[in-house]
Write an enzyme that holds these catalytic residues in place. Structure first.
Site, short mmCIF file in Angstrom:
data_model
loop_
_atom_site.label_atom_id
_atom_site.label_comp_id
_atom_site.label_asym_id
_atom_site.label_seq_id
_atom_site.Cartn_x
_atom_site.Cartn_y
_atom_site.Cartn_z
CG ASP A 235 16.64 37.30 -12.97
OD1 ASP A 235 16.56 36.98 -14.16
OD2 ASP A 235 15.70 37.82 -12.32
CB CYS B 19 -0.88 0.05 1.25
SG CYS B 19 -1.91 -1.41 1.53
#
Length: 495
Positions: A445, A38
């Site tokens: 940036d 499971c």
């Protein structure tokens, strides 16, 4: 019976008892008394701890003789975030297996791409995952088969070969062994949600799961705002694009939903299904662990308010690493609109045409081989950028430079930096969005520096890099939160 030694048993037991869905895909619970395995969030009553054993992969569970649970369907859980966090041999091998390399090229082909011997690859995968490359590929074939059985009306023979099985018998045996049901029984138990019969051959409608939370704004906003006309578009609430795949081409439409991503795939060859799904998941960063990411970024008091306001940001990535590298060069020192215009011209002139009866997609993005044959004088760009462009596509075309899911991030960075016109910004953008490095950072940036200054963070590259050491290994996600402080269209989910 052998379990992976790196799994913390006490940690796993706690996750199963609390049904914590965040750990779905990280590990699997095999129940000794029932013979099933499971996901941690399985809704049934948890077994007694002494009856649980844990495995790091569904393939290891299957190899140990356990069958998939019919309630929680562990084969449909998100993939492990581990393989997108690392660039070592095992992680690169797992990304290649997800991309279908073992099915197409065998284990020798996998090993050759990684630069190791077959024996070394098998040994390391077995040690960490409890299963070798053949078993891992078989588990993926079983998952693809189940998807086709439950969501299409295709004949079983077509499903068998589309899922990658070499024979009908192997297909039947594998489905029975993994799911404890025959293919026809599996189809009979499935909800009646077959692909709509719209007359479009090869079209499938799927649900792509993810770990919550997921903030779709910057993810789909970025893809829509930078979309190359003819290759990508935003239409009817979905991001659509063309796909170049191993056996043909495809078109995908991806729509954000509260608990999944709706995925509509039209494929020229159904054998490309597993690869197309893998690339779409990678594009949207769906296997990320947003709780772990956000928890780390919240430790910085200046970033914490951004995370709390809109948690679950993902890094928009790509379905084609070479394409993204080309587009990164086209976008150097120009606006988003100009970059789209340059790319659209290349697509119209050199892309492979295709038909899209449902929208405005017209071409596949040109391959490196097609772009390497372009006359440099015909490129409408400055001479220095033209040199950068032609050098890049030539090396991509002849294999000198290879950017793919198997790339070693450090080596790829070094090769890119050696190319003319490639500085740290371009290299880190490619590392973040094409190679998938979650720790790629862009301190130079302009948008990042502006956002940092507004928040009170250091705005010089050196000082910001030093501050960002505490954000490792998730600096690429910090970039998304910082970019999101701007009003640029990349940060807004299109209407």
């Amino acid at each position: 019976m052998q379990t992976a030694t790196h799994l913390d048993r006490e940690h796993c037991v706690r996750a199963v008892r609390s049904k914590d869905a965040r750990f779905d895909g990280w590990f699997y619970t095999a129940v000794l008394t029932t013979g099933i395995y499971c996901r941690p969030s399985c809704p049934v009553v948890p077994p007694r701890p002494e009856n649980m054993t844990f495995y790091p992969s569904a393939a290891a569970c299957q190899q140990a003789g356990f069958r998939a649970c019919k309630r929680c369907r562990p084969d449909t859980s998100p993939g492990s975030p581990e393989w997108n966090l690392r660039a070592d041999l095992v992680a690169r091998a797992m990304r290649l297996i997800a991309d279908g390399v073992v099915d197409r090229e065998g284990v020798p082909g996998l090993a050759a791409r990684l630069g190791y011997s077959t024996r070394q690859v098998e040994r390391q995968l077995l040690a960490e995952l409890g299963a070798g490359p053949l078993a891992l590929a078989r588990a993926q074939r079983a998952q693809t088969a189940r998807l086709l059985i439950e969501t299409t009306a295709l004949p079983m023979a077509e499903i068998a070969f589309a899922a990658g099985f070499s024979s009908i018998r192997t297909f039947n045996d594998t489905v029975r062994e993994v799911f404890a049901l025959s293919p026809s029984e599996l189809r009979g138990r499935a909800p009646a949600r077959r692909t709509p019969g719209d007359g479009t051959p090869g079209t499938l409608c799927l649900r792509l799961p993810f770990r919550a939370p997921l903030n779709p704004a910057n993810l789909f906003g970025h893809l829509a705002a930078t979309a190359v006309p003819g290759v990508e578009e935003w239409r009817d609430g979905a991001y659509r694009r063309t796909l170049r795949l191993p056996y043909g081409h495809g078109i995908v439409a991806l729509t954000p939903r509260p608990d999944h991503i709706a995925c509509r795939l039209t494929l020229g060859d159904l054998r490309d299904l597993a690869v197309a799904i893998s690339r779409c998941r990678r594009l949207l960063d769906l296997d990320a662990d947003p709780v772990a990411v956000d928890d780390r970024l919240r430790t910085d008091p200046l970033l914490a308010p951004l995370v709390d306001e809109a948690p679950g940001r993902r890094v928009p990535r790509t379905v084609d690493e070479a394409e993204f590298a080309v587009r990164a060069v086209l976008g150097q020192q120009v606006s988003t609109a100009a970059a789209r215009t340059h790319a659209a011209r290349l697509v119209t002139a050199h892309g492979k045409p295709l038909d899209d009866p449902e929208g405005g997609l017209t071409h596949l993005f040109p391959s490196p081989e097609a772009l390497a044959a372009v006359d440099p004088e015909a490129l409408a760009m400055p001479r220095t950028r033209r040199t950068t462009f032609t050098t890049l596509v030539r090396q991509l075309a002849d294999g000198t430079l290879h950017l793919g899911v198997e790339s070693d991030w450090a080596e790829a960075r070094a090769r890119l930096l050696a190319l003319p016109g490639f500085g740290p910004w371009t290299v880190d953008v490619i590392a973040m969005r094409a190679l998938g490095d979650p720790d790629a950072f862009l301190p130079t940036d302009l948008g990042i520096r502006r956002a940092a200054g507004a928040l009170g963070l250091p705005s010089t590259p050196a000082a910001l890099t030093a501050r960002a050491e505490a954000w490792r290994p998730w600096r690429a996600y910090a970039v998304q939160y910082l970019w999101a402080t701007d009003s640029h269209p990349i940060n807004v989910l299109p209407v």
